[in-house]
Design a protein around this motif. Sequence first.
Motif, short mmCIF file in Angstrom:
data_model
loop_
_atom_site.label_atom_id
_atom_site.label_comp_id
_atom_site.label_asym_id
_atom_site.label_seq_id
_atom_site.Cartn_x
_atom_site.Cartn_y
_atom_site.Cartn_z
N ASP A 219 -2.84 -7.53 -3.35
CA ASP A 219 -4.17 -7.35 -2.77
C ASP A 219 -4.21 -8.03 -1.40
O ASP A 219 -4.06 -9.25 -1.30
CB ASP A 219 -5.21 -7.98 -3.69
N ALA B 88 -8.62 6.40 -5.30
CA ALA B 88 -8.06 5.90 -6.56
C ALA B 88 -8.95 6.32 -7.72
O ALA B 88 -10.16 6.48 -7.58
CB ALA B 88 -7.93 4.39 -6.51
N GLY C 139 -10.08 1.65 3.35
CA GLY C 139 -9.70 0.62 2.40
C GLY C 139 -9.05 -0.60 3.00
O GLY C 139 -8.73 -1.54 2.27
N VAL D 90 -2.83 0.46 -9.10
CA VAL D 90 -3.80 1.45 -8.60
C VAL D 90 -3.30 2.83 -8.99
O VAL D 90 -2.16 3.20 -8.69
CB VAL D 90 -3.96 1.34 -7.07
N ARG E 64 -10.49 0.93 -2.77
CA ARG E 64 -9.34 1.84 -2.75
C ARG E 64 -9.83 3.28 -2.82
O ARG E 64 -9.95 3.87 -3.89
CB ARG E 64 -8.42 1.57 -3.94
N ASN F 299 -1.76 4.91 4.13
CA ASN F 299 -3.05 5.22 3.50
C ASN F 299 -3.62 6.55 4.00
O ASN F 299 -4.82 6.73 4.06
CB ASN F 299 -4.06 4.08 3.73
N TYR G 286 -3.57 6.89 -8.82
CA TYR G 286 -4.00 8.04 -8.03
C TYR G 286 -3.60 9.30 -8.79
O TYR G 286 -2.43 9.68 -8.79
CB TYR G 286 -3.32 8.05 -6.66
N VAL H 86 -12.24 -4.51 -5.30
CA VAL H 86 -11.18 -3.78 -4.60
C VAL H 86 -11.79 -2.52 -3.99
O VAL H 86 -12.61 -1.85 -4.63
CB VAL H 86 -10.05 -3.39 -5.57
N VAL I 37 -8.24 1.10 -11.14
CA VAL I 37 -7.63 -0.11 -10.59
C VAL I 37 -7.58 -1.15 -11.69
O VAL I 37 -8.60 -1.43 -12.33
CB VAL I 37 -8.41 -0.66 -9.38
N THR J 232 0.85 -1.19 0.00
CA THR J 232 0.00 0.00 0.00
C THR J 232 0.87 1.23 0.00
O THR J 232 1.95 1.23 0.57
CB THR J 232 -0.91 -0.01 1.22
#
Length: 793
Positions: A157, A108, A223, A146, A105, A217, A148, A103, A111, A2
Amino acid sequence: MTPRQPSRKTARPVSDEELSAPVVPPPAKEPAKEPAKKAPARRTATKTAAARTPAPRKNGSRGVRPAPPLDEADRGRLLAGEHHDPHALLGAHVVRGGVVFRVLRPYATEVTVVAKGLRAELFEDGDGLFSGLLPLRKVPDYELLVRYDGDEIPMRDPYRFLPALGDLDLYLIGEGRHEELWTALGARRMRHQGVEGTRFTVWAPNARGVRLAGDFNYWDGTGLPLRSLGASGVWELFVPGIEEGTRYKFDITRPDGSHTLRADPMARRTECPPDTASIVTESRHEWQDGQWMAGRGARPHHEAPISVYEVHLPSWRPGLSYRQLAEQLPAYVRDLGFTHVEFMPVAEHPFGGSWGYQVTGFYAPTARMGTPDDFKFLIDALHQAGIGVLMDWVPAHFPRDDWALAEFDGRPLYEHEDWRRSAHPDWGTLEFDYGRKEVRNFLVANAVYWCQEFHIDGLRVDAVASMLYLDYSREDGQWAPNEHGGRENLDAVRFLQEMNATVYRRCPGVITFAEESTAWDGVTRATDQVGPGGFGGLGFGMKWNMGWMHDSLDYVAKDPVHRKYHHNEMTFSMVYAYSENYILPISHDEVVHGKQALVSKMPGDWWQRRANHRAYLGFMWAHPGKQLLFMGQEFAQGAEWSADHGPEWWLLDDSYHSAGDHRGVRDLVRDLNTVYTATPALWERDTRPEGFSWVAGDAAEDNVFAFLRYDADGSPLLAVCNFSPVVRNDYRLGVPEQVAAWTEVLNTDAARYGGSDVVGTDPVKTESVPWNGRPASIRTTLAPLATVWLRPA
């Protein structure tokens, strides 16, 4: 992994094989892919799953079909941090028609699932959820890409992994018998299913949900929800790629639906206060103290010399780290001849002014002076110098900070549910619920942890009396009797018995000390031996002799002209000296809060104060029991101890006009320890009546005390204390007739200590003159305000 920061500008390199792999054929009438749009800070779904199903969802790539929508209740609980089994919703699952990837996230924008021969962008479902159905027969070995806001980050994952905590661990936790609890709960770096990462586990049985938040995070745990491992009350999540040094906390959903962000109760490393996050840690220290560990405990502690130097590490020499202390403290303690050091509490605590006695991080040494491995380095250095390490341990209470243990999961958990047994009336803290097996396990394992992982040689348990009595510092109506109608806290009794038995069984050579200020029967009696009160012994190795400390300090604080009226205060300790295994403490508690430093308690002018100080130490070292002296008192510091600036070392500098006075007292302490450790009569029979005999216990008019100490072979040492400021010539004392002559081995009045040098240089011959009820005696000169030790010439 992450992301710690969204700073990587490209995705993980994908092989040519992956890039050229054929895309899974699209289903019939696949809707055209919508162009990707820049996501806001966090996307929010605006339609129900049922309403969205017929319409194409955003993003997605060829070959990816919309996944069946989540049940609205499951979706709501997941997003609210209240789902007990997020792994059932997230990750990859084989369903009819293929494999669903889902997922969560937040923040994000895209993904993508990447596997061998596969690259598939998932649909965006809103609220940070992404999903897609791929026509696969089994779950591949996949990763996620992922994105951003333009930064694409590869990661494993967390929801593709099985639980990383075994059934045996859960069984032992449920039974309250996991003696290495720190290996099961907290944050632990590990390799799981072939992947490096960190397993996070926390006991929170009342929580509706638990999520993981940290600097990976942006402290938003949405998440990373943990899964519940059933009736154990434990929540777990394995997160790939989380490395040592990562900061984290648990975002707990309370029973009422509100959230609380909590530090890990089992954290083995923390941020430096006032910051409060827990830190993932992994020890790399390689111990060099094998010789010490192999030999400790070779002699029973009650038959061994124990002379303890009590230290408040942050203020011994302020500003030093653990590793810098390792360069200075062992040499200083060894030079003075102490056998052990005792650290005031080192477990993490938010308020330095508590001196460590209000702990929030029971498994983490304070970060104020370095890392856990740095602390191990200090202990290792002391062991290599031949010095044992004792540590204050505080299982009696904990502070109410709302990021720590208090109502940890929204209800009383570590503390008792009954306010009459949870709120400590003296310190504004909370008391542990010793009747709850998981809480008892937390504390018992903690005691083992310090001894096993940090090679601590002994635990001094703080405030035992406050644990033993339900009415401790409480008025009528503020406490409830036990099931037998008594005031004893039976849960605390059982806890202390279990703790002592477990530590002694698992950690050979370790000793436990009780700071217990009442006459509780059997503090140092074995747990399987029942005393007159019907209780088994508590199982401690030794007990602080608080009665001796109070009585003797009260005596020496009196002007010599009044001491004869308080003579029994110095002799009374021998009435109960063998009821327990005792240590004689002149601790930090006696030199703070207006009580004055030891030398300042004494009456008279400066010379008399120092003379009283020296005579008292000589009496203390000769009295049955082990010794403990707080830092600064070894050189007669006149001011009370301050945790802000520590001992007044400048008193020993050449530039200080009275430096010699203070050095003289320090030289005496060195010689006391040297003679003490070399003289078995002073420690071998500390706990046996045949090791002590009064010579003159009733010389109140003279302010004189004289007694014999014997080793196992019967060899004696004669200690004579003159607490009067006058020289007593030709003072006759009864002695064993078989000793022909006696010689001084220590005199606290020697000039090198700052005394008047009334010392005996020649042996004193025994005469056949009955005295003090003995058939023989000696005549000697007693120095003023001095203690003299003599042994057979």
